[in-house]
Design an enzyme around this catalytic site. Structure first.
Site, PDB file in Angstrom:
ATOM      1  CG  PHE A  65      77.056  48.100   4.663  1.00 20.70           C
ATOM      2  CD1 PHE A  65      76.030  47.643   5.480  1.00 20.70           C
ATOM      3  CD2 PHE A  65      77.553  49.373   4.874  1.00 20.70           C
ATOM      4  CE1 PHE A  65      75.510  48.453   6.479  1.00 20.70           C
ATOM      5  CE2 PHE A  65      77.040  50.178   5.880  1.00 20.70           C
ATOM      6  CZ  PHE A  65      76.030  49.723   6.677  1.00 20.70           C
TER       7      PHE A  65
ATOM      8  CB  THR B 155      76.077  41.649  12.774  1.00 25.50           C
ATOM      9  OG1 THR B 155      77.231  40.868  13.119  1.00 25.50           O
ATOM     10  CG2 THR B 155      76.252  42.170  11.368  1.00 25.50           C
TER      11      THR B 155
ATOM     12  NE  ARG C 169      65.324  28.166  18.521  1.00 26.14           N
ATOM     13  CZ  ARG C 169      64.158  27.838  19.074  1.00 26.14           C
ATOM     14  NH1 ARG C 169      63.426  28.764  19.654  1.00 26.14           N
ATOM     15  NH2 ARG C 169      63.734  26.601  19.042  1.00 26.14           N
ATOM     16  CB  ILE C 170      65.040  35.668  16.343  1.00 31.35           C
ATOM     17  CG1 ILE C 170      64.414  35.844  14.943  1.00 31.35           C
ATOM     18  CG2 ILE C 170      65.710  36.960  16.803  1.00 31.35           C
ATOM     19  CD1 ILE C 170      65.398  35.993  13.795  1.00 31.35           C
TER      20      ILE C 170
ATOM     21  CG  ASN D  71      70.276  39.621  21.107  1.00 31.35           C
ATOM     22  OD1 ASN D  71      69.450  40.529  21.067  1.00 31.35           O
ATOM     23  ND2 ASN D  71      71.296  39.632  21.939  1.00 31.35           N
TER      24      ASN D  71
ATOM     25  CB  THR E 230      71.785  41.796  17.891  1.00 27.27           C
ATOM     26  OG1 THR E 230      71.345  40.437  18.063  1.00 27.27           O
ATOM     27  CG2 THR E 230      72.569  42.219  19.112  1.00 27.27           C
TER      28      THR E 230
ATOM     29  CD  GLN F 213      72.583  43.137  11.357  1.00 24.25           C
ATOM     30  OE1 GLN F 213      72.774  42.955  10.164  1.00 24.25           O
ATOM     31  NE2 GLN F 213      73.320  43.958  12.057  1.00 24.25           N
TER      32      GLN F 213
ATOM     33  N   GLY G  28      70.621  33.198   8.799  1.00 17.58           N
ATOM     34  CA  GLY G  28      71.240  34.534   8.910  1.00 17.58           C
ATOM     35  C   GLY G  28      70.234  35.621   8.619  1.00 17.58           C
TER      36      GLY G  28
ATOM     37  CD  GLU H 285      74.317  39.478   2.960  1.00 14.74           C
ATOM     38  OE1 GLU H 285      74.740  39.981   1.921  1.00 14.74           O
ATOM     39  OE2 GLU H 285      74.634  38.346   3.353  1.00 14.74           O
TER      40      GLU H 285
HETATM   41 MO1  MOS Z   1      77.581  40.563   2.798  1.00 15.67          MO
HETATM   42  S1  MOS Z   1      77.468  41.529   0.972  1.00 15.67           S
HETATM   43  O1  MOS Z   1      78.007  38.999   2.260  1.00 15.67           O
HETATM   44  O2  MOS Z   1      78.842  41.307   3.628  1.00 15.67           O
END
Ligand code: MOS
Length: 769
Positions: free
Chosen positions: A261, A489, A653-654, A656, A659, A663, A727, A730
């Site tokens: 995290f 992840t 684009r995803i 997978n 996974t 997330q 990505g 987050e």
């Molecule tokens: Mo994330 S807070 O960049 O691991």
């Protein structure tokens, strides 16, 4: 490298090269986007995946730190006499005897650095003041407990109000204007509809399942450190500086990580302490942090206090956004929680200003935690948007749709791919938003009151530099490696998918090697940039290896393609064949390698940073999303529960589905923690993070987890290279907490502006079932 530097590095793409990434071409094969289970799943579920503290070596000894029991002051004396005589005790380190760390070439200390056990000063409760090393863990624990430390305690400050008027330490480094356009003062003053409110998010502590640990091995020349690290290459570079050895003499191994995290982005002092003890004793040293130590020595998300002012016309047009925020930081570092991460570009508005100030407190140094800045920042901004919608008597989804923009008005650049509008529309449909009645407490389900709330999500999208290596082997398997790591992840899995997509080799015949700084350099798993960063390098390496196979097919004796032009050949489904012909007409690549007497065909690949991409420079790159939350409020017994969440994510684009969904669903659960449970409490009597355990620091459990519907728009980002993936680590947390407090207001009529929502806050509700 610290996180702010890291993000600048990603954004600027400082790799000294210029490049233009390929546009998305032919649609990728079925393996891209597939709901493929994690390739490392069996190792994890059978307990055979090795995490940092699972490593054991002959002659290994154990280290246990001693933590300060004051929040500010000086060590007057350390009495180690009793501890030294205890059975099995080998070494006790403290500021009086530790070897100098982090020295520059001329022997002086690098002023940027603060090595552990540096001097007698204590800056926060829990700071390491000594280290006991013994033959067994229990002996080391007993010795650590027997070390007598006397202190001269000073006044300290862990006050939660982050105001200028705070005594003692006060504000530093601010306020500073971080973004400005137009004239917010006059626009706000003359706006007929105004929101002016202050929102507070508490300090939150990273609590990954796997705690920090270091197993340090010194062979007389080289350190091998088994770590739980989100960035093995950066960890190596920092530890080489701390320990005063060349980079080549440090290897960081982090094969499996029980999440981080953000708490594992950068090295923490225990890593250096374990290494120093290993060098001094010439024996492997294992140092594991306790859950208690996790609350003071390895970062946290700092407390934030944010004043938001929104001005709008009577018709509901936003004319001004102002965000003035403060966050606490430690005495030893100036860490800015970038709460204005999303504010300048989220909505179309002519007048905008974001200011930031830091306030020193006697706490451990804060560090990025999932969606740093944006997540607490969006709690404030999106809460204020909800309050504005209510003042305007407008639907909160409509208010946001009305201020959507495809231009980043701060940078004056178009977004590479922004589909926030679709996120809101798809989410509203899936959630059933049109059935919402806006009056407080107006929606019922049996004896329960329902509350429905919405907020949007946003997080930056970046791509840094990376290398990767692919070997196609004559036994029909492949190996792919890069010095990045998988924090849990799914990085192992998507790397295998890219190689499979390129070569047609099934993923169960692809060995993915990550988590070792001795591999070719790969990215830190941070800022949700690792996927976008590593996959172009993997694809490039796979293409290079395929080229070697095709060239070999034209040269190997016995090859059906002898003396053909390699450009006339292709590799599909693991077979070399003439372009335009079916793969079945060709031969398996491993047969080609055997004919050519090659054990493997090797390819190296590189990714270039987004900032060095001449086309991407003209665009603003971000991910977006919408969070719809339902809460159930039982006024009879004052019980609140999040019952339903619809999360729609525009993350490019995803790669997978499994996974990726994990997330976002995990982040939504974390958002319930942020909204209702999590907060680190520093005891005003002594500065101790008093709830430093899982009985008192609350995180959501399965029972707190609602029904979660995750939807991806799955639209490739044209600036993110061939695969178009941004990505998604987050963004799933962003927007959850303000959607919860909006839903709580809808159910109860209570506006909670300070997280987490407590039952006490809701007892003022006038809503009856
Ligand atoms: Mo994330 S807070 O960049 O691991």
């Amino acid at each position: 490298m610290m996180f702010s530097e890291f993000l600048e590095f990603i954004q600027s793409g400082q790799d000294g090269q210029s490049s233009t990434q390929a546009q998305p071409s032919a649609p990728p094969s079925a393996i891209i986007g597939a709901a493929l289970p994690r390739v490392d799943g069996p190792l994890k579920t059978t307990g055979s995946a090795t995490y940092a503290s699972d490593y054991n070596f002959p002659r290994m000894v154990y280290a246990v730190p001693v933590c300060a029991t004051i929040a500010s002051g000086k060590i007057r004396s350390i009495d180690t006499a009793a501890a030294e005589k205890m059975p099995g005790v080998l070494l006790i380190l403290h500021h009086g005897n530790v070897a100098p760390l982090f020295r520059n070439a001329s022997g002086g200390r690098n002023s940027e650095s603060r090595p552990p056990l540096e001097d007698e000063t204590v800056y926060y409760w829990g700071q390491y003041v000594a280290l006991a090393v013994a033959e067994t863990f229990q002996q080391a624990q007993a010795a650590a407990a027997a070390i007598r430390v006397k202190y001269d305690a000073d006044k300290f400050n862990v006050a939660t109000a982050l105001d200028d008027s705070m005594p003692a330490i006060g504000a530093t480094g601010g306020p500073r204007v971080l973004s400005k356009r137009g004239d917010t003062d006059s626009a706000f003053a003359s706006a007929p509809v105004q929101v002016d409110a202050t929102y507070v998010t508490p300090a939150e502590t990273h609590n990954p399942m796997e705690m920090h640990a270091t197993v340090a091995v010194w062979d007389g020349k080289t350190f091998t450190l088994y770590e739980s690290s989100q960035g093995v290459v950066n960890h190596r570079n920092v530890m080489a500086q701390v320990l005063g050895v060349p980079k080549e003499n440090v290897e960081i191994v982090s094969r499996f990580i029980g999440s981080g995290f953000g708490g594992k982005l950068f090295p923490w002092p225990h890593s250096a302490l374990a290494a120093v003890a290993a060098r001094q004793l010439n024996r492997p040293v294992k140092l594991t942090l306790s859950r208690k130590m996790m609350f003071s020595n390895v970062g946290h998300r700092p407390r934030t206090q944010q004043r938001i002012r929104l001005g709008a016309t009577a018709e509901g047009k936003l004319v001004s956004i102002q965000q003035d925020y403060r966050n606490h930081t430690s005495l030893i570092d100036d860490i800015r929680e970038n709460c204005g991460e999303a504010t300048p570009f989220l909505y179309s508005v002519a007048n905008l200003q974001v200011t930031s100030a830091l306030v020193k407190r006697n706490v451990g140094t804060p560090t990025p935690m999932r969606g740093p800045g944006a997540v607490p920042g969006l709690f404030a901004l999106e809460s204020a948007m909800d309050e504005l919608a209510i003042k305007l008597k407008k639907d909160p989804v409509e208010l946001r749709l009305a201020h959507d923009t495809l231009i980043d008005e701060e940078k004056n650049k178009p977004f590479s791919s922004r589909h926030l509008k679709e996120c809101l529309q798809v989410g509203a449909t899936k959630f059933g938003w049109s059935r919402r009645t806006p009056e407080i407490g107006s929606m019922h389900k049996g004896d329960l009151i329902l509350g429905w709330g919405v907020a949007v999500a946003s997080w930056g999208a970046g791509r840094g530099v990376s290398e990767a290596t692919v070997n196609l082997r004559s036994d029909g398997t492949a190996r792919v490696s890069s010095g990045t790591q998988d924090p849990g992840t799914g990085t192992y899995t998507i790397v295998a998918q890219i190689v499979s997509d390129k070569t047609g080799i099934p993923t169960d015949r692809i060995q993915v090697v990550l988590g070792d700084s001795s591999l070719v350099p790969g990215p830190t798993s941070g800022g949700s940039t690792a996927t976008a960063t590593v996959i172009p390098a993997v694809a490039d390496a796979a293409n290079s290896a395929i080229k070697v196979v095709l060239a070999s097919a034209t040269r190997a004796k016995g090859s059906p393609f002898l003396d053909k032009d390699p450009a006339s050949l292709a590799m599909t489904a693991g077979r070399v064949h003439a372009k335009g012909q079916a793969p079945e007409s060709g031969v398996p690549f491993q047969d080609v390698l055997r004919m050519a007497n090659l054990a493997s065909a090797n390819g190296d690949g590189k990714s270039a940073g987004l900032g060095s991409d001449t086309k991407a420079r003209d665009y603003s790159t971000h991910s977006f999303g919408a969070q719809f939350v339902e809460v159930e409020w039982d006024p009879g017994i004052a019980k609140l529960r999040v019952s339903r969440v619809v999360s729609v994510i525009d993350g490019g684009r995803i790669l997978n589905k499994t996974t990726a969904t994990n997330q976002i669903a995990g982040a939504v659960v974390m958002g319930i923690g942020m909204g209702l449970l999590e907060q680190t409490t520093y005891d005003p009597r002594n500065g101790h993070p008093i709830n430093d355990n899982f009985a008192d620091y609350l995180v959501p459990t399965s029972a707190d987890s609602p029904q979660i519907d995750v939807t991806f728009l799955d639209i490739p980002d044209p600036m993110m290279g061939e695969y178009g993936a941004r990505g998604i680590g987050e963004i799933g947390l962003a927007g959850v907490a303000p959607a919860i407090t909006a839903a709580v207001y809808h159910a109860t009529g209570v506006r909670v502006r300070e997280l987490p929502v407590r039952v006490e806050d809701l007892l003022t509700s006038r809503v009856l079932a």
